[in-house]
Design a protein around this motif. Structure first.
Motif: not given
Length: 275
Positions: A164-165, A169, A190, A198, A200, A211
């Motif tokens: 997950s994002r 993070e 991902s 995506m 990070y 992002w």
């Protein structure tokens, strides 16, 4: 002319490692140099063999470069074992190298171990803080987080899936603040970003996470993408870009290389670096 040194393994098929790094540097208009840490037998189908270069000889190569043509940036790729890692760390300190980008390669896509498990603790605790940026992909990030969470540093805890994002993070912040380096977690693996690429970027000094979205391209020929991206970032840093801009430009360059649609070999083919 700006100069960039790649410290990495050799790929005889030309798609990854030193060969991809030099092609990327040439495409960016910088003068590329190389220190070879390992000879591999590999192609688009996988890795057939690895022969580590002795640490003393790695040290000699680095000395030869820095004593003559001091690099404006350094890209570090495959570091097969502990003694090679120590030689690189000592050289970075001795020459006060700047703009160092480390791609913490652990395994090949086909599963071959390219950085021995027993040396990964040293990489994380002794090399990361010497670098401007580290660029792990998601599987590598999962291993790094497992090692950081294990109090002994032995990595006995199984890696947690970064699915997950929010977890990515948290991982970026954990690595950046624990190891004292900027972190770019590459999102190509991902499970939550299907239509977009995506990545990070976490900057611990600024306590900021960014992002970076891009186009996810339908091309199975992506051999050497990690090497290409890290070399492009190092090249942009050598040319004077700040870190965020260097990463953004490198990401756009990588997308062009993939979009070119080069199709060579019988497996996961290489990129076209001259775009």
């Amino acid at each position: 002319m700006k100069t960039v040194l790649s410290i990495a393994g050799s790929d005889p098929s030309g798609g990854a490692g030193i060969q991809a790094d030099l092609k990327t540097m040439e495409a960016h208009g910088v003068y590329g140099m190389s220190v070879i840490t390992a000879l591999t037998a590999q192609n688009t189908l996988g890795v057939q063999g690895v022969m580590e270069v002795p640490a003393d000889y790695v040290k000699n190569q680095i000395t030869s470069v820095f004593d003559d043509i001091y690099p404006n940036a350094v890209k570090i790729g495959m570091l097969p074992g502990l003694e090679v890692m120590k030689a690189v760390a000592m050289a970075l300190d001795k020459y006060k190298a700047g703009n160092v980008v480390l791609d913490p390669i652990m395994n090949s896509t086909s599963g071959t171990e390219l950085s021995r498990k027993g040396s990964r603790k040293y990489m994380i605790y002794e090399l990361f803080h010497r670098c401007t940026l580290v660029t792990p992909n998601i599987p590598e990030t999962e291993v790094i987080i497992s090692l950081l969470k294990d109090g002994s540093g032995g990595g006995s805890k199984p890696p947690e899936s970064l699915d997950s994002r929010e977890k990515i993070e948290e991982a970026g912040k954990k690595i950046g603040e624990t190891c004292g380096c900027n972190v770019l977690i590459k999102g190509g693996h991902s499970s939550f970003a299907v239509k977009k690429s995506m990545d990070y970027l976490y900057l611990p000094d600024k306590k900021v996470g960014i992002w970076l979205e891009g186009e996810r391209l339908d091309n199975p020929n992506t051999h050497g993408t990690g090497c290409t991206l890290s070399s492009a970032i190092a090249s942009n840093l050598a040319l004077g870009d700040d870190l965020e801009e260097a990463v953004r430009k490198a990401k756009r360059y990588l997308e062009k290389c993939i979009r070119a649609g080069l199709d060579l070999g019988h497996g996961r083919g290489p990129l076209l670096h001259r775009v």
